[in-house]
Design a protein around this motif. Structure first.
Motif, PDB file in Angstrom:
ATOM      1  N   LEU A 110     198.069  32.923 -17.547  1.00 39.86           N
ATOM      2  CA  LEU A 110     198.035  32.208 -19.023  1.00 39.86           C
ATOM      3  C   LEU A 110     198.934  31.772 -19.798  1.00 39.86           C
ATOM      4  O   LEU A 110     199.450  30.206 -19.485  1.00 39.86           O
ATOM      5  N   VAL A 111     200.321  32.098 -19.387  1.00 43.03           N
ATOM      6  CA  VAL A 111     201.416  32.505 -19.601  1.00 43.03           C
ATOM      7  C   VAL A 111     202.538  30.715 -19.017  1.00 43.03           C
ATOM      8  O   VAL A 111     202.493  29.558 -19.688  1.00 43.03           O
ATOM      9  N   ILE A 112     202.038  30.924 -18.082  1.00 41.41           N
ATOM     10  CA  ILE A 112     202.352  29.710 -17.010  1.00 41.41           C
ATOM     11  C   ILE A 112     201.374  28.287 -17.320  1.00 41.41           C
ATOM     12  O   ILE A 112     202.070  27.490 -17.320  1.00 41.41           O
ATOM     13  N   ALA A 113     200.535  28.500 -17.790  1.00 39.83           N
ATOM     14  CA  ALA A 113     199.364  27.197 -18.475  1.00 39.83           C
ATOM     15  C   ALA A 113     199.984  26.690 -19.597  1.00 39.83           C
ATOM     16  O   ALA A 113     199.879  25.400 -20.138  1.00 39.83           O
ATOM     17  N   LEU A 114     199.912  28.113 -20.681  1.00 41.53           N
ATOM     18  CA  LEU A 114     200.324  27.655 -21.770  1.00 41.53           C
ATOM     19  C   LEU A 114     201.574  26.403 -21.357  1.00 41.53           C
ATOM     20  O   LEU A 114     202.182  25.729 -22.675  1.00 41.53           O
ATOM     21  N   ILE A 115     202.805  26.771 -21.009  1.00 43.61           N
ATOM     22  CA  ILE A 115     204.246  26.462 -21.206  1.00 43.61           C
ATOM     23  C   ILE A 115     204.279  25.036 -20.257  1.00 43.61           C
ATOM     24  O   ILE A 115     204.398  24.326 -20.617  1.00 43.61           O
ATOM     25  N   ILE A 116     203.095  24.765 -19.514  1.00 38.71           N
ATOM     26  CA  ILE A 116     202.653  23.353 -18.451  1.00 38.71           C
ATOM     27  C   ILE A 116     202.251  22.622 -19.215  1.00 38.71           C
ATOM     28  O   ILE A 116     202.417  21.093 -19.420  1.00 38.71           O
ATOM     29  N   PHE A 117     201.198  22.530 -20.268  1.00 39.33           N
ATOM     30  CA  PHE A 117     199.819  22.027 -20.903  1.00 39.33           C
ATOM     31  C   PHE A 117     200.503  21.741 -22.310  1.00 39.33           C
ATOM     32  O   PHE A 117     200.073  21.541 -22.701  1.00 39.33           O
ATOM     33  N   GLY A 118     200.954  22.984 -23.135  1.00 40.59           N
ATOM     34  CA  GLY A 118     201.403  23.259 -24.364  1.00 40.59           C
ATOM     35  C   GLY A 118     199.824  23.870 -25.122  1.00 40.59           C
ATOM     36  O   GLY A 118     198.799  23.501 -24.689  1.00 40.59           O
ATOM     37  N   PRO A 119     200.436  24.290 -26.227  1.00 37.66           N
ATOM     38  CA  PRO A 119     199.349  24.784 -27.430  1.00 37.66           C
ATOM     39  C   PRO A 119     198.267  23.703 -27.444  1.00 37.66           C
ATOM     40  O   PRO A 119     197.590  24.328 -28.211  1.00 37.66           O
ATOM     41  N   ASN A 120     198.428  22.697 -28.045  1.00 36.64           N
ATOM     42  CA  ASN A 120     197.751  21.240 -28.165  1.00 36.64           C
ATOM     43  C   ASN A 120     196.864  21.266 -26.775  1.00 36.64           C
ATOM     44  O   ASN A 120     195.540  20.707 -27.037  1.00 36.64           O
ATOM     45  N   LYS A 121     196.932  21.235 -25.680  1.00 31.73           N
ATOM     46  CA  LYS A 121     195.840  21.151 -24.389  1.00 31.73           C
ATOM     47  C   LYS A 121     195.771  21.678 -24.166  1.00 31.73           C
ATOM     48  O   LYS A 121     194.329  21.243 -23.528  1.00 31.73           O
ATOM     49  N   LEU A 122     195.185  23.029 -24.366  1.00 33.56           N
ATOM     50  CA  LEU A 122     195.028  23.878 -23.910  1.00 33.56           C
ATOM     51  C   LEU A 122     193.437  24.507 -23.981  1.00 33.56           C
ATOM     52  O   LEU A 122     192.769  24.617 -22.680  1.00 33.56           O
ATOM     53  N   PRO A 123     193.330  24.670 -25.491  1.00 37.53           N
ATOM     54  CA  PRO A 123     192.035  24.675 -25.815  1.00 37.53           C
ATOM     55  C   PRO A 123     191.136  23.627 -24.955  1.00 37.53           C
ATOM     56  O   PRO A 123     189.293  23.782 -24.921  1.00 37.53           O
ATOM     57  N   GLU A 124     191.692  22.521 -25.439  1.00 34.79           N
ATOM     58  CA  GLU A 124     190.346  21.298 -24.584  1.00 34.79           C
ATOM     59  C   GLU A 124     190.435  21.270 -23.161  1.00 34.79           C
ATOM     60  O   GLU A 124     189.662  20.906 -22.517  1.00 34.79           O
ATOM     61  N   ILE A 125     190.956  21.732 -22.437  1.00 38.24           N
ATOM     62  CA  ILE A 125     191.216  22.742 -21.191  1.00 38.24           C
ATOM     63  C   ILE A 125     190.919  23.530 -21.142  1.00 38.24           C
ATOM     64  O   ILE A 125     189.124  23.024 -19.987  1.00 38.24           O
ATOM     65  N   GLY A 126     190.687  24.323 -21.636  1.00 36.42           N
ATOM     66  CA  GLY A 126     189.473  25.530 -21.789  1.00 36.42           C
ATOM     67  C   GLY A 126     187.700  25.013 -22.079  1.00 36.42           C
ATOM     68  O   GLY A 126     187.295  25.221 -21.597  1.00 36.42           O
ATOM     69  N   ARG A 127     187.906  24.152 -22.695  1.00 39.82           N
ATOM     70  CA  ARG A 127     186.635  23.546 -23.323  1.00 39.82           C
ATOM     71  C   ARG A 127     185.760  22.872 -21.957  1.00 39.82           C
ATOM     72  O   ARG A 127     184.886  22.898 -21.497  1.00 39.82           O
ATOM     73  N   ALA A 128     186.541  21.877 -21.169  1.00 43.50           N
ATOM     74  CA  ALA A 128     186.201  21.266 -20.151  1.00 43.50           C
ATOM     75  C   ALA A 128     186.254  22.400 -19.397  1.00 43.50           C
ATOM     76  O   ALA A 128     184.805  22.092 -18.327  1.00 43.50           O
ATOM     77  N   GLY A 158     184.617  25.558 -19.594  1.00 45.01           N
ATOM     78  CA  GLY A 158     183.856  26.058 -19.917  1.00 45.01           C
ATOM     79  C   GLY A 158     182.333  25.634 -19.675  1.00 45.01           C
ATOM     80  O   GLY A 158     181.580  25.884 -18.743  1.00 45.01           O
ATOM     81  N   LYS A 159     182.456  23.826 -19.852  1.00 47.34           N
ATOM     82  CA  LYS A 159     181.358  23.228 -19.483  1.00 47.34           C
ATOM     83  C   LYS A 159     181.152  22.531 -18.456  1.00 47.34           C
ATOM     84  O   LYS A 159     180.199  22.925 -17.598  1.00 47.34           O
ATOM     85  N   SER A 160     181.774  22.880 -17.374  1.00 47.95           N
ATOM     86  CA  SER A 160     182.658  22.914 -16.082  1.00 47.95           C
ATOM     87  C   SER A 160     181.115  23.851 -14.965  1.00 47.95           C
ATOM     88  O   SER A 160     180.352  23.405 -14.519  1.00 47.95           O
ATOM     89  N   MET A 161     182.037  25.062 -15.507  1.00 44.22           N
ATOM     90  CA  MET A 161     181.208  26.274 -15.317  1.00 44.22           C
ATOM     91  C   MET A 161     179.886  26.804 -15.584  1.00 44.22           C
ATOM     92  O   MET A 161     178.625  26.477 -14.658  1.00 44.22           O
ATOM     93  N   LYS A 162     179.515  25.854 -16.608  1.00 44.90           N
ATOM     94  CA  LYS A 162     178.172  26.326 -17.572  1.00 44.90           C
ATOM     95  C   LYS A 162     176.973  25.019 -16.368  1.00 44.90           C
ATOM     96  O   LYS A 162     176.184  25.401 -16.466  1.00 44.90           O
ATOM     97  N   GLU A 163     177.882  24.203 -16.277  1.00 42.56           N
ATOM     98  CA  GLU A 163     176.397  22.793 -15.653  1.00 42.56           C
ATOM     99  C   GLU A 163     176.150  23.410 -14.234  1.00 42.56           C
ATOM    100  O   GLU A 163     175.201  23.654 -13.296  1.00 42.56           O
TER     101      GLU A 163
END
Length: 64
Positions: free
Chosen positions: A14-32, A34-39
């Motif tokens: 999670l820390v590495i992902a936060l460093i790579i993607f930044g705090p603004n992009k991380l929730p968007e990636i999480g939603r994507a 989550g939707k993929s896992m649900k499908e």
């Protein structure tokens, strides 16, 4: 595979992902993700239901 990660490994990822993607992009990636896992879950459960239905029909045909 993922069951062997453990809590410290998860925090590190999670820390590495936060460093790579930044705090603004991380929730968007999480939603994507989550939707993929649900499908995927819906698709696999649908496939499982189809297989169970075919097995029941096949058993009923053999009994008749």
């Amino acid at each position: 595979m993922c069951s062997n990660i453990g809590f410290p490994g998860l925090i590190l990822i999670l820390v590495i992902a936060l460093i790579i993607f930044g705090p603004n992009k991380l929730p968007e990636i999480g939603r994507a993700v989550g939707k993929s896992m649900k499908e995927f879950k819906n698709a696999t459960s649908g496939l499982s239901d189809d297989v169970k239905k075919e097995i029941r029909e096949n058993d009923q045909d053999k009994k008749s």
